[in-house]
Design a protein around this motif. Structure first.
Motif, mmCIF file in Angstrom:
data_model
loop_
_atom_site.group_PDB
_atom_site.id
_atom_site.type_symbol
_atom_site.label_atom_id
_atom_site.label_comp_id
_atom_site.label_asym_id
_atom_site.label_seq_id
_atom_site.Cartn_x
_atom_site.Cartn_y
_atom_site.Cartn_z
ATOM 1 N N ARG A 71 -9.728 3.112 -2.523
ATOM 2 C CA ARG A 71 -9.700 3.328 -1.068
ATOM 3 C C ARG A 71 -9.434 4.796 -0.732
ATOM 4 O O ARG A 71 -9.996 5.350 0.208
ATOM 5 N N MET A 72 -8.564 5.420 -1.529
ATOM 6 C CA MET A 72 -8.208 6.820 -1.279
ATOM 7 C C MET A 72 -9.418 7.735 -1.505
ATOM 8 O O MET A 72 -9.669 8.654 -0.727
ATOM 9 N N ASP A 117 0.830 -1.200 0.000
ATOM 10 C CA ASP A 117 0.000 0.000 0.000
ATOM 11 C C ASP A 117 0.874 1.263 0.000
ATOM 12 O O ASP A 117 1.725 1.419 0.867
ATOM 13 N N HIS A 118 0.673 2.134 -0.979
ATOM 14 C CA HIS A 118 1.435 3.391 -1.042
ATOM 15 C C HIS A 118 0.535 4.620 -0.875
ATOM 16 O O HIS A 118 0.933 5.739 -1.215
ATOM 17 N N VAL A 119 -0.679 4.384 -0.343
ATOM 18 C CA VAL A 119 -1.628 5.500 -0.205
ATOM 19 C C VAL A 119 -1.075 6.584 0.725
ATOM 20 O O VAL A 119 -1.160 7.782 0.425
ATOM 21 N N GLN A 120 -0.456 6.179 1.826
ATOM 22 C CA GLN A 120 0.056 7.184 2.778
ATOM 23 C C GLN A 120 1.138 8.045 2.141
ATOM 24 O O GLN A 120 1.199 9.258 2.365
ATOM 25 N N GLU A 121 2.001 7.420 1.347
ATOM 26 C CA GLU A 121 3.070 8.165 0.673
ATOM 27 C C GLU A 121 2.471 9.201 -0.276
ATOM 28 O O GLU A 121 2.971 10.323 -0.387
ATOM 29 N N VAL A 122 1.385 8.808 -0.955
ATOM 30 C CA VAL A 122 0.761 9.745 -1.895
ATOM 31 C C VAL A 122 0.092 10.897 -1.143
ATOM 32 O O VAL A 122 0.231 12.063 -1.517
ATOM 33 N N TRP A 123 -0.587 10.573 -0.056
ATOM 34 C CA TRP A 123 -1.154 11.660 0.770
ATOM 35 C C TRP A 123 -0.028 12.599 1.216
ATOM 36 O O TRP A 123 -0.164 13.823 1.198
ATOM 37 N N GLY A 124 1.094 12.013 1.617
ATOM 38 C CA GLY A 124 2.239 12.806 2.074
ATOM 39 C C GLY A 124 2.708 13.770 0.991
ATOM 40 O O GLY A 124 2.990 14.946 1.265
#
Lengths: 590, 178
Positions: free
Chosen positions: A391-392, A208-215
Motif C-alpha cells: 500500500r505504501m 496499520d503502521h504506515v502513517q508512523e513509518v511515513w512520520g
C-alpha cells in the motif's frame, strides 16, 4: 464415478464430490463467499445456492454432494434471485465505506456485489452494533464489516488449534469474536493473523503502521533503516498483479530506497546470525546431554516465529526451557542495528528508527515485547506487513513492476541462501543443518543440492535423521549419534507433534515450528488469499533464490564473520547473550 | 488445592472456593464424556445460581475447551445467565396493554432508580430486573411485580417510593440501600 448435468453440460466426477467442485471442474463458476478452498465448506452464507431439479428448495453447492443423474441449474431465475437477495441482505448489515476501507479493491464482498450487478440495497433498517477492537498491537477487528462467514473461526480453532474467536450471542446480535464479544487482548490470541489472512472483507486486518513509518521518514533527525524478511521477496509482487512466486528482491530494494529509507538492509543477515547462535546452542545442548555434563532440555524448539512463542507460552508453559533462547531474526537485526551499526555510523540508538517488513502480524506484537529493548530503546520500532508495504509503494506512486533491481546496503545487508529458506516450512531446519553438520564433521551436509527434502513441502509434520560419522575431534562425543529432527507448520500440527512427544511416542533432538501453514511464505501479513497452490509457488521461488546464490551457508557469510570479529566476539559469547538471546513468559490458557 | 472433605460440606452460604470445589467434582465426572459442555454449564449454573467468570474459566480449563468457545455457548442459550440473580426479581410487564399505557417509561424509571439494566441485579444482590409478558391484569396496566407482589397502575414517578418502601420492609437493617 457419478454422471450429472450442470447448466446443460454433462459432467462426470468421483462420488462424494460437491456440486461446487464438480461445476468448477467443468469450468462453471458458482459465486461463493464463506467457502474457502483448503479451509472451509460449511454452507453458512448461502451465496453458492443452485437449483437442483426435483429438490424441494435451493441447495448450497459447496456442501451438497453430487448424485447420479442430478440436473443442476446454477443460473436459473430462482437461483439468481436468491443469490442476489442473500448478498443484498449481507450488504444491508455491512458498513459500506468501501473507499476508505483497507480492503478496497481487494474485497470478496465488493467483488461479489459488483459481479451480481447489485445497484440497490433494498433492505433498510437496523444495523448490528459496531465493535472496533484495537486492543492488540497486531490486529484490528471491526464487527461492522463482518459478514459472519466463520472462516476466521475455522482457521483459529482448527488450523491453529488456538480457539480465540467463536460466535458470541445469537441471531442478529451474533458477534464473531473473543469471549462475550470482548477484546483479543483479553483472551488466548497468538496474533498470527491467519484470521486476517482469510477474512473476505475488512473485518480483521493488521493494525496499520504506515502513517508512523511515513512520520519517521519525514523526520530529519532520525536515521531510518529497513529490513525485509526472507518471505517478502516471493510475495510482494502479488500486490502489483505479478504472478504468485515472482521473485522481486531487487525491485523491492529499489522501492524501499525510493520511499526514502536511509539504508536498506536484510533480515536474511540476521537469519544467518540466528543460525550461528542457534546452531551452537543446539550443539552445546547436545554436548551437555550426551556427556552428562549438564541438565538440558531436549528436544530444542526453534524460536523464530512469534506466534509459536506465544502459543507455547499459553499452552505448554512447562516446556519453555525447550525453546531456543535465540531471539528471532527480526529482533536480532534490531538489536544489532541499534548497537553495532549505530556505533559504525556514529548515531545513538534513540536517533535510529528500525522498520521491519514482515509477512507476519505477530511480528508487530513481538517488536513491542518488553524483552526486546536490549539496545536501550525498543530495538525494532515499526513492523509493516507485506500488504502494508504494498500500500505504501502504491501511495508513493512508484511503478513497482517496472523498477530496476537494487542491492542491499552493507554491512548488515548480506544474506546467504540458507537465510532465504527461513521463509519456507523446513527451511530453518535445513539452514541449521547445513551449518551444524559442517561444524561437526568438517564436511558438507550429505543431501542432494543441500536440500533436506524429507522436511520440505506442505505435509503438516515431517521428520528426518542423519548419523554423525568421522566427527572433528572436539565433537567426537557425537560419533555414531543419529540426530533426529522434526518440522511442523501450522499450530494445530505443532500441537499434534508436541502431544506425541509428551506421550512418549516420538523423540527428537531438534524441532522447527512455524506458526503459519507453509511457513512465513503463508504468513498472516502476506497478500490475500493464500491457497496451497500459492504457497507452493512461493516456496519454489524461495528455493530458486537460494539455489541462485554461491553463498548458501550461514557460517560462510562474510558479513557474519565481520560482525563477530568486530563486535560480538563468538557465538554464545557475553555480548551475544545480552543482545541476541531472550527469555520467555509462562501464561495461562484462560 | 483445598481439601475436598472440608470444603464440600454443602453448607447454605458456601464460599466461592467451596462452590468451585463442587464444580470441580462435576467436571471430573463429565470431562471424558463427549458433548459434556452444556450439561456441565447447567450444573454449574445450579451450583452458583448463575455463571460467574471464575466458573466459566474453570469449565474451560477442566474440559480443555477454549474460553471463547465456552462463552459462545453461554451467550447463545437464553437459559444461561452470567449475571447473579437478586434475592427477589422485579418484573415489568411489556405486554401490549402495559406497553401502550407506559410500561416502557416505567421500566426506564426502574433502571434509573436501581442503576442496573434488564437482566442485571443490584450490587447488594437484593433485586434483579426482568421484563415479563402479561400478568393477566391488563385492566390495571401498567403493572410490575416484586417477587410475588403485583403493583398496579404504576406511574414512573412512583417507582422511587415503591423501591424505598421495599427496602424499608425487607432490608430494614440496610435502610435505603439504593
Amino acid at each position: 464415478m457419478v454422471k450429472l448435468t450442470i447448466d446443460n453440460e454433462v459432467v462426470e466426477v468421483a462420488e462424494g464430490t460437491t456440486i461446487l467442485a464438480a461445476a468448477r471442474r467443468a469450468g462453471i463458476r458458482i459465486p461463493t463467499l464463506c467457502y474457502l478452498e483448503d479451509v472451509q465448506a460449511i454452507g453458512a452464507c448461502r451465496v453458492c445456492m443452485v437449483e437442483v431439479e426435483g429438490a424441494r428448495s435451493l441447495v448450497a453447492s459447496c456442501v451438497a454432494p453430487v448424485s447420479e443423474g442430478m440436473v443442476v441449474h446454477t443460473n436459473s431465475k430462482k437461483a439468481r434471485a436468491a443469490r442476489k437477495m442473500v448478498v443484498e441482505l449481507i450488504l444491508s448489515d455491512h458498513t459500506g465505506d468501501c473507499q476508505v476501507c483497507d480492503r478496497n479493491d481487494d474485497c470478496e464482498l465488493q467483488a461479489l456485489a459488483s459481479d451480481l450487478g447489485i445497484r440497490d440495497i433494498s433492505y433498510p433498517g437496523e444495523k448490528s452494533k459496531r465493535i472496533v477492537d484495537d486492543s492488540t498491537p497486531a490486529l484490528v477487528r471491526d464487527t461492522a464489516k463482518c459478514v459472519l462467514c466463520r472462516r476466521c473461526i475455522t482457521v483459529c480453532a482448527d488450523t491453529q488449534s488456538v480457539g480465540g474467536i467463536f460466535p458470541q450471542g445469537r441471531g442478529f446480535a451474533t458477534v464473531i469474536g473473543p469471549a462475550f464479544a470482548g477484546d483479543l487482548d483479553d483472551i488466548v490470541c497468538v496474533q498470527c493473523g491467519q484470521c486476517a489472512a482469510v477474512c473476505p472483507v475488512g473485518a480483521i486486518s493488521e493494525r496499520d503502521h504506515v502513517q508512523e513509518v511515513w512520520g519517521a521518514l519525514d523526520d530529519p533527525t532520525k536515521t531510518v533503516v529497513v529490513q525485509t524478511a526472507p518471505a517478502i521477496r516471493a510475495a510482494l509482487g502479488e500486490c502489483f498483479g505479478l504472478e504468485p512466486g515472482t521473485l522481486v528482491t531487487g525491485r523491492m530494494v529499489t522501492a524501499l530506497r525510493r520511499l526514502g529509507f536511509d539504508a536498506v538492509f536484510d533480515t536474511n543477515f540476521a537469519a544467518d546470525l540466528t543460525i550461528m547462535e542457534e546452531g551452537h546452542e543446539l550443539l552445546t545442548r547436545l554436548k551437555e546431554a550426551l556427556t552428562g555434563e549438564g541438565d538440558v532440555a531436549l528436544p530444542m524448539f526453534t524460536s523464530c516465529s512469534p506466534g509459536w512463542i506465544k502459543y507455547i507460552e499459553y499452552f505448554y508453559p512447562d516446556m519453555l526451557d525447550n525453546l531456543s533462547t535465540c531471539k528471532s531474526p527480526q529482533q536480532m537485526f534490531g538489536a544489532i542495528a541499534k548497537t553495532y551499526y549505530a556505533q559504525k555510523i556514529g548515531k545513538k540508538p534513540e536517533d535510529m528508527i528500525v522498520v521491519s517488513i514482515m509477512p507476519c502480524t505477530a511480528k508487530k506484537y513481538e517488536a513491542q515485547r518488553p524483552e526486546m529493548r536490549d539496545s536501550g530503546v525498543q530495538d525494532v520500532d515499526y513492523v509493516l506487513t507485506t500488504r502494508e508495504l504494498g500500500r505504501m509503494i502504491t501511495e508513493a506512486g512508484i511503478d513497482f513492476v517496472n523498477l530496476p533491481d537494487g542491492k542491499q546496503d552493507s554491512p548488515i545487508g548480506l544474506g546467504s541462501g540458507a537465510a532465504d529458506i527461513f521463509a519456507n516450512t523446513g527451511g530453518v531446519m535445513e539452514a541449521a543443518l547445513r551449518t551444524a553438520w559442517e561444524v561437526v564433521t568438517g564436511r558438507e551436509l550429505p543431501f542432494d543440492n543441500l536440500h533436506v527434502t524429507p522436511v520440505a513441502g506442505l505435509d503438516g509434520i515431517k521428520e528426518a535423521s542423519a548419523t554423525f560419522t568421522d566427527c572433528q575431534p572436539e565433537w567426537s562425543f557425537l560419533e555414531g549419534v543419529t540426530a533426529k529432527v522434526a518440522v511442523a507448520h501450522g499450530l494445530g500440527n505443532a500441537r499434534e507433534l508436541i502431544e506425541k512427544i509428551r506421550a512418549g511416542e516420538a523423540a527428537y533432538h531438534f524441532i522447527e515450528i512455524m506458526t503459519c501453514p507453509g511457513g512465513c511464505i503463508g504468513g498472516g501479513g502476506q497478500p490475500r488469499m493464500t491457497t496451497d497452490a500459492i504457497r507452493k509457488k512461493r516456496i519454489e521461488a524461495i528455493y530458486k533464490e537460494d539455489e541462485g546464490k554461491t553463498l548458501r551457508k550461514s557460517h560462510m557469510n562474510p558479513e557474519i564473520t565481520q560482525v563477530y570479529e568486530e563486535f560480538l566476539g563468538a557465538p554464545l559469547g557475553e555480548l551475544s547473550h545480552k543482545l541476541l538471546h531472550t527469555k520467555y513468559t509462562p501464561r495461562t490458557k484462560v | 488445592m483445598v481439601d475436598k472433605t472440608l470444603c464440600c460440606s454443602g453448607t447454605e452460604e458456601a464460599s466461592e472456593e467451596e462452590l468451585l470445589c463442587r464444580l470441580d467434582e462435576v467436571i471430573e465426572e463429565y470431562k471424558d464424556k463427549p458433548g459434556s459442555l452444556i450439561p456441565v454449564l447447567q450444573l454449574a449454573q445450579a451450583i452458583f445460581g448463575y455463571l460467574p467468570e471464575s466458573a466459566l474459566k474453570r469449565v474451560a480449563l477442566g474440559l480443555d475447551k477454549s474460553y471463547s468457545e465456552v462463552a459462545g455457548v453461554v451467550s447463545f442459550y437464553a437459559f444461561f445467565s452470567t449475571n447473579p440473580k437478586g434475592r427477589q426479581t422485579i418484573r415489568v410487564c411489556m405486554g401490549t396493554a402495559c406497553y401502550v399505557r407506559g410500561g416502557k417509561q416505567l421500566l426506564e424509571a426502574l433502571k434509573d432508580k436501581l442503576k442496573i439494566e434488564v437482566g442485571e441485579s443490584t450490587p447488594d444482590r437484593e433485586l434483579s430486573l426482568e421484563v415479563a409478558r402479561c400478568f393477566g391484569a391488563c385492566g390495571l396496566a401498567p403493572t410490575m411485580s416484586i417477587g410475588e407482589e403485583v403493583y398496579k397502575r404504576v406511574r414512573p414517578a412512583k417507582v422511587g417510593e415503591i423501591i424505598d418502601e421495599y427496602y424499608k420492609k425487607h432490608v430494614s437493617a440496610k435502610g435505603e440501600a439504593v
